[in-house]
Design an enzyme around this catalytic site. Structure first.
Site, PDB file in Angstrom:
ATOM      1  N   GLY A 228       0.875  -1.047  -0.010  1.00  0.00           N
ATOM      2  CA  GLY A 228      -0.016  -0.063   0.096  1.00  0.00           C
ATOM      3  C   GLY A 228       0.853   1.241  -0.092  1.00  0.00           C
ATOM      4  CB  SER A 229       0.153   4.765   0.569  1.00  0.00           C
ATOM      5  OG  SER A 229      -0.651   4.655   1.904  1.00  0.00           O
ATOM      6  CD  GLU A 248       6.940  -5.600  -2.023  1.00  0.00           C
ATOM      7  OE1 GLU A 248       7.179  -4.897  -3.110  1.00  0.00           O
ATOM      8  OE2 GLU A 248       7.682  -6.589  -2.022  1.00  0.00           O
ATOM      9  CG  LEU A 249       5.794   0.928   1.378  1.00  0.00           C
ATOM     10  CD1 LEU A 249       6.692   1.655   2.513  1.00  0.00           C
ATOM     11  CD2 LEU A 249       4.761   0.663   1.947  1.00  0.00           C
ATOM     12  CB  CYS A 282       3.168   0.395  -6.979  1.00  0.00           C
ATOM     13  SG  CYS A 282       3.438  -1.274  -7.586  1.00  0.00           S
ATOM     14  CD  GLU A 376       2.586   5.908  -5.437  1.00  0.00           C
ATOM     15  OE1 GLU A 376       2.538   6.019  -4.230  1.00  0.00           O
ATOM     16  OE2 GLU A 376       2.736   4.812  -6.198  1.00  0.00           O
TER      17      GLU A 376
HETATM   18  P1  NAD Z   1      -3.375   2.496   0.995  1.00  0.00           P
HETATM   19  O1  NAD Z   1      -2.058   2.477   1.750  1.00  0.00           O
HETATM   20  O2  NAD Z   1      -4.147   3.585   1.354  1.00  0.00           O
HETATM   21  O3  NAD Z   1      -4.377   1.132   1.703  1.00  0.00           O
HETATM   22  C1  NAD Z   1      -3.846  -0.062   1.549  1.00  0.00           C
HETATM   23  C2  NAD Z   1      -4.291  -1.020   2.693  1.00  0.00           C
HETATM   24  O4  NAD Z   1      -3.723  -0.507   3.948  1.00  0.00           O
HETATM   25  C3  NAD Z   1      -5.778  -0.899   2.707  1.00  0.00           C
HETATM   26  O5  NAD Z   1      -6.143  -2.333   2.764  1.00  0.00           O
HETATM   27  C4  NAD Z   1      -6.197  -0.014   3.796  1.00  0.00           C
HETATM   28  O6  NAD Z   1      -7.323  -0.328   4.330  1.00  0.00           O
HETATM   29  C5  NAD Z   1      -5.047  -0.443   4.702  1.00  0.00           C
HETATM   30  N1  NAD Z   1      -4.913   0.714   5.931  1.00  0.00           N
HETATM   31  C6  NAD Z   1      -5.133   1.950   5.742  1.00  0.00           C
HETATM   32  N2  NAD Z   1      -4.607   2.754   6.852  1.00  0.00           N
HETATM   33  C7  NAD Z   1      -4.198   1.411   7.848  1.00  0.00           C
HETATM   34  C8  NAD Z   1      -3.630   1.590   9.048  1.00  0.00           C
HETATM   35  N3  NAD Z   1      -3.666   2.517   9.944  1.00  0.00           N
HETATM   36  N4  NAD Z   1      -3.184   0.352   9.568  1.00  0.00           N
HETATM   37  C9  NAD Z   1      -3.435  -0.793   8.877  1.00  0.00           C
HETATM   38  N5  NAD Z   1      -3.896  -0.860   7.574  1.00  0.00           N
HETATM   39  C10 NAD Z   1      -4.475   0.416   7.240  1.00  0.00           C
HETATM   40  O7  NAD Z   1      -3.098   2.210  -0.362  1.00  0.00           O
HETATM   41  P2  NAD Z   1      -4.147   2.084  -1.555  1.00  0.00           P
HETATM   42  O8  NAD Z   1      -4.656   3.607  -1.846  1.00  0.00           O
HETATM   43  O9  NAD Z   1      -5.110   1.067  -1.411  1.00  0.00           O
HETATM   44  O10 NAD Z   1      -2.984   1.794  -2.474  1.00  0.00           O
HETATM   45  C11 NAD Z   1      -2.183   2.564  -3.289  1.00  0.00           C
HETATM   46  C12 NAD Z   1      -0.707   2.519  -2.842  1.00  0.00           C
HETATM   47  O11 NAD Z   1      -0.332   1.213  -2.668  1.00  0.00           O
HETATM   48  C13 NAD Z   1       0.235   3.286  -3.734  1.00  0.00           C
HETATM   49  O12 NAD Z   1       1.015   4.162  -2.870  1.00  0.00           O
HETATM   50  C14 NAD Z   1       0.821   2.032  -4.432  1.00  0.00           C
HETATM   51  O13 NAD Z   1       1.955   2.515  -4.967  1.00  0.00           O
HETATM   52  C15 NAD Z   1       1.005   1.173  -3.404  1.00  0.00           C
HETATM   53  N6  NAD Z   1       1.158  -0.293  -4.073  1.00  0.00           N
HETATM   54  C16 NAD Z   1       2.478  -0.712  -4.093  1.00  0.00           C
HETATM   55  C17 NAD Z   1       2.662  -1.863  -4.466  1.00  0.00           C
HETATM   56  C18 NAD Z   1       3.902  -2.736  -4.334  1.00  0.00           C
HETATM   57  O14 NAD Z   1       4.043  -3.798  -4.995  1.00  0.00           O
HETATM   58  N7  NAD Z   1       5.038  -2.034  -3.909  1.00  0.00           N
HETATM   59  C19 NAD Z   1       1.587  -2.438  -5.189  1.00  0.00           C
HETATM   60  C20 NAD Z   1       0.406  -1.935  -5.414  1.00  0.00           C
HETATM   61  C21 NAD Z   1      -0.125  -0.923  -4.875  1.00  0.00           C
END
Ligand code: NAD
Length: 474
Positions: A228-229, A248-249, A282, A376
């Protein structure tokens, strides 16, 4: 339609307050899914922990068999899964179908890799104090894996957590993105049909701040696997305590175009790499550094390739670019493009919105400090900056806190080698866009793009503990 979205201790449960799941193009209500409370999460982790010794003792060939069967069933249900992804994530059907293929291959590769989990002997008598001792190490399952996943690949990124966890012999508790709970529910149904024991996989839906935080801070979790982010990754590492953590960010993926590159090919590949899944990838093409000798010609071809993409309803088979995940994401991208335009960037195509769809956008005359280059974007926007030398392009590509994947287009082996040596990225892709990924290759970021690597072998290694065995001969 109401869906029981929690799978805890071997049973489907309704959960509490409902999460509305909408079609991201039409806004039609697809389903309501009950969210997990903190108590639900604690029950899921507790049951997974109780089941961990049983799973750890399950022979490898059986674990491998479940993974193979899951792979086959994913292909049997391909169309339904792809339509679910296209509806709830807004990903064009053609790419949703590809995502199902990739998830099937992720499980298939995990089935192979499961059979290769092994250790080594250690020649303890290489030191005087080791005389008379025999040593070897093995890989042991480590216990409950907590997986938290984003919306943009709701099937394959979940597969990248569940498949290695089961291969390694660990139960898993998954919290999928709140925007895309339905794909995860369907995957769980398939895993159960494939024979995975019902207590080995637990599903908790809901918001990050509630279900996600309860999961990552639970002391019975041995490892967190998060995609995620960067902001949420940072928060998770602070809440985790002493646990293994894989992150994986994000990235702001650079592409370098040398003067010898085949511009027609580069433009077409960059258009796919920048705009598929509306740039919500990502490793989406974002920062393009083109040599001055070719930048004008590249821009013209890139605009042609971007304008040739079909934009609209993701469920139509010929659509290339669908909607963004939510109106606020569309508005943010629009604001960043406006900021660049007001600071002197030229919008060569796109720069407009229709409903939840943001049009593929190419910017020229961008500057490093503009948000579209410095952060990003995670949207369908690519900026082209002109460079006077290959060295300048390499330096510009590296001038970021991120380090996931970078791409270089050139036929010149000397430039390739210079790029590989100097680019501080987890992956360097030569002559294709930075989004290239085969699911068994090591994949992950340097710097603020993350910790650790995924790709089956690497994820399995990280989901096991090394146990050393020393036997004294008497
Ligand atoms: P996000 O970080 O907003 O959410 C990802 C997950 O984290 C969701 O399930 C969300 O509910 C959970 N989450 C949110 N706050 C949390 C907390 N405080 N504690 C625990 N979990 C929490 O990301 P998104 O908008 O779903 O996805 C986009 C991001 O993901 C982009 O930055 C992208 O680059 C990244 N991403 C990285 C990869 C990789 O392989 N490196 C792949 C796909 C996406």
């Amino acid at each position: 339609m109401n869906k029981s979205g929690l799978f805890i201790a071997g049973t489907w449960q309704e959960g509490g307050e409902a999460l509305e799941v909408r079609n991201k193009f039409s806004d039609a209500l697809l389903a309501q899914v009950g969210m997990a409370t903190k108590e639900d999460v604690a029950r899921a982790v507790g049951d997974a922990a109780a089941f961990a010794p049983v799973l750890a003792d399950t022979p490898l060939h059986r674990r491998s068999g479940w993974l193979r069967k899951t792979s086959e069933l994913l292909l049997t249900h391909k169309e339904d899964l792809a339509r679910t992804i296209a509806g709830e994530a807004g990903k064009a059907l053609k790419y949703s179908l590809l995502e199902v293929d990739r998830a099937a291959s992720t499980f298939d590769l995990a089935a192979d890799e499961a059979r290769r989990i092994h250790g080594e002997t250690v020649p303890l008598d290489a030191v005087a104090s080791g005389e008379g001792y025999f040593g070897f190490w093995v890989r042991r399952p480590l216990g409950v894996v907590a997986a938290i996943t984003p919306f943009n690949f709701p099937l394959n990124l979940v597969a990248h957590k569940i498949a290695p966890a089961l291969a390694a012999g660990n139960p898993i508790v998954l919290k999928p993105a709140e925007q895309t709970p339905l794909t995860a529910i369907k995957l769980f149904e398939i895993l159960l049909e494939a024979g995975v024991p019902d207590r080995a996989i637990q599903l908790v839906q809901g918001l990050g701040e509630v279900a996600g935080e309860a999961l990552v801070s639970d002391p019975r979790v041995a490892k967190i696997s998060f995609t995620g982010s960067r902001a949420v990754g940072d928060r998770i590492t602070r809440a985790a305590g002493i646990k293994k953590v894989t992150l994986e960010l994000g990235n702001a993926s650079p592409v370098i175009i040398a003067p010898d590159a085949d511009l027609d090919y580069v433009a077409k590949r960059c258009a796919v790499g920048a705009f598929y899944n509306s740039g919500q990838v990502c490793v989406s093409v974002q920062r393009i550094y083109a040599d001055r000798k070719v930048s004008e010609e590249f821009n013209a071809r890139f605009v042609d390739a971007a304008e040739a993409l079909k934009v609209g309803d993701p469920l139509k088979p010929d659509t290339d670019v669908g909607p963004m995940i939510e109106p606020s994401a569309c508005a943010r991208v629009g604001a960043w493009v406006d900021e660049a335009r007001n600071a002197g960037a030229r919008v060569l195509t796109g720069g407009k919105r229709e409903g939840n769809v943001y049009y593929p956008t190419v910017l020229a005359g961008v500057k490093p400090e503009m948000k579209v280059m410095a952060q990003e974007v995670f949207g369908p926007v690519a900026g082209v900056q002109t460079c006077d030398s290959f060295a300048e392009a390499l330096a510009a590509a590296n001038a970021t806190d991120y380090g996931l994947q970078a791409a270089v287009f050139t036929q010149d082996i000397d430039r390739v080698l210079r790029a590989v040596k100097s680019l501080d990225f987890g992956g360097v892709i030569v002559n294709d866009f930075p989004g290239f990924r085969a699911d068994h290759m090591p994949y992950g970021g340097n710097k603020q793009s993350g910790l650790g690597r995924e790709g089956l072998r690497f994820a399995i290694e990280d989901m096991t503990n090394i146990q050393m065995v020393v036997i004294k001969q008497r």
